[in-house]
Design a protein around this motif. Structure first.
Motif, PDB file in Angstrom:
ATOM      1  N   THR A 313      61.665  28.532  50.420  1.00 32.86           N
ATOM      2  CA  THR A 313      63.049  28.139  50.139  1.00 32.86           C
ATOM      3  C   THR A 313      63.375  28.085  48.655  1.00 32.86           C
ATOM      4  O   THR A 313      64.557  28.081  48.291  1.00 32.86           O
ATOM      5  N   LEU A 314      62.362  28.028  47.782  1.00 36.79           N
ATOM      6  CA  LEU A 314      62.626  27.964  46.344  1.00 36.79           C
ATOM      7  C   LEU A 314      62.744  29.350  45.713  1.00 36.79           C
ATOM      8  O   LEU A 314      62.948  29.473  44.508  1.00 36.79           O
ATOM      9  N   LEU A 315      62.616  30.388  46.544  1.00 41.04           N
ATOM     10  CA  LEU A 315      62.815  31.759  46.076  1.00 41.04           C
ATOM     11  C   LEU A 315      64.237  32.203  46.391  1.00 41.04           C
ATOM     12  O   LEU A 315      64.911  31.640  47.259  1.00 41.04           O
ATOM     13  N   SER A 316      64.692  33.238  45.700  1.00 43.78           N
ATOM     14  CA  SER A 316      66.000  33.810  46.012  1.00 43.78           C
ATOM     15  C   SER A 316      65.918  34.583  47.326  1.00 43.78           C
ATOM     16  O   SER A 316      64.820  34.868  47.830  1.00 43.78           O
ATOM     17  N   ASP A 317      67.061  34.932  47.892  1.00 45.55           N
ATOM     18  CA  ASP A 317      67.077  35.696  49.145  1.00 45.55           C
ATOM     19  C   ASP A 317      66.321  37.015  48.986  1.00 45.55           C
ATOM     20  O   ASP A 317      65.569  37.429  49.878  1.00 45.55           O
ATOM     21  N   GLU A 318      66.522  37.666  47.855  1.00 45.47           N
ATOM     22  CA  GLU A 318      65.850  38.944  47.596  1.00 45.47           C
ATOM     23  C   GLU A 318      64.341  38.754  47.474  1.00 45.47           C
ATOM     24  O   GLU A 318      63.555  39.534  48.027  1.00 45.47           O
ATOM     25  N   GLN A 319      63.939  37.707  46.759  1.00 46.30           N
ATOM     26  CA  GLN A 319      62.505  37.439  46.592  1.00 46.30           C
ATOM     27  C   GLN A 319      61.868  37.076  47.932  1.00 46.30           C
ATOM     28  O   GLN A 319      60.768  37.529  48.261  1.00 46.30           O
ATOM     29  N   ARG A 320      62.570  36.265  48.720  1.00 45.62           N
ATOM     30  CA  ARG A 320      62.043  35.862  50.022  1.00 45.62           C
ATOM     31  C   ARG A 320      61.869  37.074  50.926  1.00 45.62           C
ATOM     32  O   ARG A 320      60.858  37.207  51.630  1.00 45.62           O
ATOM     33  N   ALA A 321      62.828  37.976  50.899  1.00 40.11           N
ATOM     34  CA  ALA A 321      62.750  39.184  51.723  1.00 40.11           C
ATOM     35  C   ALA A 321      61.538  40.037  51.326  1.00 40.11           C
ATOM     36  O   ALA A 321      60.871  40.621  52.190  1.00 40.11           O
ATOM     37  N   LEU A 322      61.248  40.082  50.027  1.00 39.08           N
ATOM     38  CA  LEU A 322      60.093  40.851  49.560  1.00 39.08           C
ATOM     39  C   LEU A 322      58.790  40.240  50.079  1.00 39.08           C
ATOM     40  O   LEU A 322      57.903  40.961  50.570  1.00 39.08           O
ATOM     41  N   VAL A 323      58.660  38.921  49.987  1.00 42.64           N
ATOM     42  CA  VAL A 323      57.446  38.258  50.461  1.00 42.64           C
ATOM     43  C   VAL A 323      57.309  38.411  51.973  1.00 42.64           C
ATOM     44  O   VAL A 323      56.216  38.666  52.490  1.00 42.64           O
ATOM     45  N   PHE A 324      58.422  38.285  52.687  1.00 43.69           N
ATOM     46  CA  PHE A 324      58.398  38.516  54.137  1.00 43.69           C
ATOM     47  C   PHE A 324      57.895  39.923  54.457  1.00 43.69           C
ATOM     48  O   PHE A 324      57.048  40.114  55.331  1.00 43.69           O
ATOM     49  N   SER A 325      58.423  40.903  53.755  1.00 41.76           N
ATOM     50  CA  SER A 325      58.062  42.294  54.052  1.00 41.76           C
ATOM     51  C   SER A 325      56.586  42.563  53.811  1.00 41.76           C
ATOM     52  O   SER A 325      55.971  43.378  54.499  1.00 41.76           O
ATOM     53  N   GLN A 326      56.001  41.856  52.845  1.00 37.00           N
ATOM     54  CA  GLN A 326      54.602  42.068  52.505  1.00 37.00           C
ATOM     55  C   GLN A 326      53.650  41.294  53.415  1.00 37.00           C
ATOM     56  O   GLN A 326      52.625  41.810  53.850  1.00 37.00           O
ATOM     57  N   TYR A 327      54.005  40.042  53.721  1.00 38.53           N
ATOM     58  CA  TYR A 327      53.055  39.156  54.395  1.00 38.53           C
ATOM     59  C   TYR A 327      53.481  38.719  55.794  1.00 38.53           C
ATOM     60  O   TYR A 327      52.673  38.118  56.510  1.00 38.53           O
ATOM     61  N   ALA A 328      54.708  39.002  56.175  1.00 41.44           N
ATOM     62  CA  ALA A 328      55.178  38.670  57.523  1.00 41.44           C
ATOM     63  C   ALA A 328      56.183  39.728  57.974  1.00 41.44           C
ATOM     64  O   ALA A 328      57.350  39.432  58.209  1.00 41.44           O
ATOM     65  N   PRO A 329      55.734  40.966  58.098  1.00 41.21           N
ATOM     66  CA  PRO A 329      56.680  42.057  58.407  1.00 41.21           C
ATOM     67  C   PRO A 329      57.310  41.955  59.794  1.00 41.21           C
ATOM     68  O   PRO A 329      58.376  42.519  60.013  1.00 41.21           O
ATOM     69  N   GLN A 330      56.668  41.246  60.711  1.00 36.82           N
ATOM     70  CA  GLN A 330      57.221  41.074  62.055  1.00 36.82           C
ATOM     71  C   GLN A 330      57.923  39.725  62.172  1.00 36.82           C
ATOM     72  O   GLN A 330      57.460  38.725  61.618  1.00 36.82           O
TER      73      GLN A 330
END
Length: 541
Positions: A313-330
């Motif tokens: 939650t302390l990341l921006s929407d764009e940053q959060r989306a990047l981390v999701f794509s790398q470590y939680a793609p599903q």
């Protein structure tokens, strides 16, 4: 001045019910935990953080407490707890327990009495309203599972406030009698020799919409009252706040020697994974530069994973989306639109280089260290389980029946044990890794030993190098004329650096720890892809 014990603590988080079952009922217990304290001591753990072990309906993994003065009968009794504390202290291990004071269970005697009448002495322990009041969606802790924060109680004939589940009514810290009761609870457990408390949901404990004047000041001062009381009973005990807040709000929790001793470093945690996802260490370095410095009575608790989701939650929407794509793609790997419900090993595809890099970063950053049970052997997760339970499966001790956790029938086990795939207990377990010198468990043990030999990390002055390639994080920690230098490569490519760019030429350099491929040679630091190196720097005589 003597260094406070928590400045360089190696904290190990565990849930008694999932650690070891001693009586074959399928649920871990204190006697099982006691039998494994020598394992934790041998690993190098200096402090255990126990998740709630109090009587509870278990709507929220024990965080819905119905009796603050007892032990869940499935786990043992107060006698077992006293025995546990005694052996911990004999082994030099401190113990921190959860203090859940933002809410109780609806089955707690306070709430049962409060709902009977507006004249109940416990009515003011909770927050009531004749009608649902407006609220912000961010107040709902479990979006998708709860859709409101006001629930009508037929017996009370009013609505009560709850930010967690409806079965967890929020407590009203503005109530003086409640504050006194909280101090009695604290005194009880300090009498049983606990070494501190993790303040669950600390940022919500002191929130109260509409509070102003004396009431607002009282809320702001509550943590100071709590710290003063704890210090009067045991000057060595600590308060650890769970508060996922931005740097500008840290002063609410770390304020000289008046409030918390320690704070979970959520801000750095999220930027570690952002930097790893980007292959760029600049985000992490910039994040650390925004944090206030800890004095000799304060400390960060750095971590990679714990018992909840990896919140972003302390990341921006764009940053959060990047981390999701790398470590939680599903989508099944994500939860509450804000976090990742996976353990570390599956997040990095069980790549030993990335696991070692992550732990080297964790142990090298200024602050104390938190490890989650099972992460020392690279346990996996079970995404077929609901919500946060995915990362709360029983400890995997061996390849024998039920992973050596319990002799019970598999149907009675508190949570299903991971039986299939890469993270099956037949592949990932303590006994197998103790026999393998190259296993993650032995790497973690070496890391802990090395960290204990480098107290400069927890108590020294630190500085991050700015003139480095984007993928490199380089920093120093210095105390009493001893300097440690750390270098980590966030990219999967060999990087060569000039030693003289970081360390004066007249210095003597000693390699303390590295990934096995990285090295210092002919005035150069050669870092392998995802490599790291720790150096001790001394002045030549």
């Amino acid at each position: 001045m003597m260094t406070r014990w928590f400045k360089n603590a190696i904290v190990y988080s565990l849930d008694v019910e999932t650690y070891l079952d001693s009586n074959g009922d399928g649920v871990g217990d204190f006697q099982g935990l006691i039998s494994k304290l020598d394992y934790l001591s041998g690993l190098g753990i200096t402090c255990i953080w126990l998740l709630p072990f109090f009587p509870s309906p278990n709507r929220d993994n024990g965080y819905d407490v119905k009796d603050y003065y007892s032990v869940d009968s499935r786990l043992g009794d107060l006698g077992d707890f006293v025995q546990f504390m005694s052996k911990c202290h004999d082994l030099g291990i401190r113990v921190i327990i959860d203090l859940v004071i933002n809410h109780t269970s609806i089955e707690h005697p306070w709430f049962l009495d409060a709902r009977k009448s507006k004249d109940s002495p416990y009515r003011s322990f909770y927050i009531w309203s004749d009608r649902p009041l407006p609220f912000k969606k961010k107040e709902i802790v479990f979006p998708g599972e709860e859709d409101q924060v006001w629930t009508y109680d037929d017996a009370a004939q009013q609505y009560y406030f709850h930010r967690f589940y409806a079965e967890q009514p929020d407590l009203n810290i503005a109530c003086e009698q409640l504050r006194k009761e909280i101090l009695r609870i604290v005194e009880f457990w300090l009498y049983l020799r606990v070494d501190g408390f993790r303040i669950d949901a600390a940022e919500r404990v002191i929130e109260l919409d509409g509070a102003s004047g004396n009431q607002r000041k009282m809320l702001d001062d509550f943590f100071e009252t709590l710290r003063s009381f704890v210090a009067s009973k045991n000057p060595d005990a600590v308060l650890l706040a769970e508060a996922n807040v931005a740097p500008k709000d840290i002063g609410l929790y770390l304020r000289r020697n008046q409030r918390m001793h320690m704070l979970f470093n959520f801000y750095i945690n999220q930027h570690i994974f952002l930097s790893l996802a980007k292959g760029d260490a600049k985000s992490l370095r910039a994040a650390f530069e925004k944090l206030p410095l800890c004095d000799d009575q304060q400390q960060w608790l750095n971590f990679l994973r714990h018992h909840d989701e990896l919140t972003l939650t302390l990341l921006s929407d764009e940053q959060r989306a990047l981390v999701f794509s790398q470590y939680a793609p599903q989508k099944t790997m994500r939860i509450y639109n804000r976090g990742i419900r996976r353990r570390l090993a599956p997040m990095v595809a069980n790549d030993p280089r990335l696991l070692h890099l992550c732990y080297s970063i964790l142990f090298a950053l200024p602050g104390a260290v938190l490890l989650r049970y099972g992460d020392e052997i690279g346990m996996g997760d079970n995404l077929n389980l609901d919500g946060r339970v995915s990362v709360r499966t029983p400890m995997q001790w061996s390849s024998s029946h039920n992973a050596g956790f319990s002799t019970a029938n598999a149907r009675k086990i508190v949570h299903p044990i991971i039986k299939e795939g890469e993270y099956s207990f037949t592949r990932i377990n303590v006994l197998a890794q103790q026999r393998d010198p190259n296993a993650l468990l032995n790497f973690i043990e070496r890391m802990i030993t090395t960290r204990k030999q480098t107290p400069e990390i927890g108590i020294g002055k630190y500085s991050f190098s700015k003139n480095t390639p984007s993928g490199i994080l380089a920093h120093t920690c210095e105390h009493d004329n001893v300097k440690m230098f750390f270098c980590h490569n966030f990219k999967d490519e060999v990087t060569t650096l000039a030693l003289s760019d970081f360390i004066p030429e007249h210095s003597a350099v000693f390699e303390i720890l590295c990934d096995g491929e990285s090295a210092v040679h002919d005035g150069l630091i050669i870092l392998d892809g995802f490599g790291f190196i720790w150096l001790r720097v001394e002045n030549k005589i």
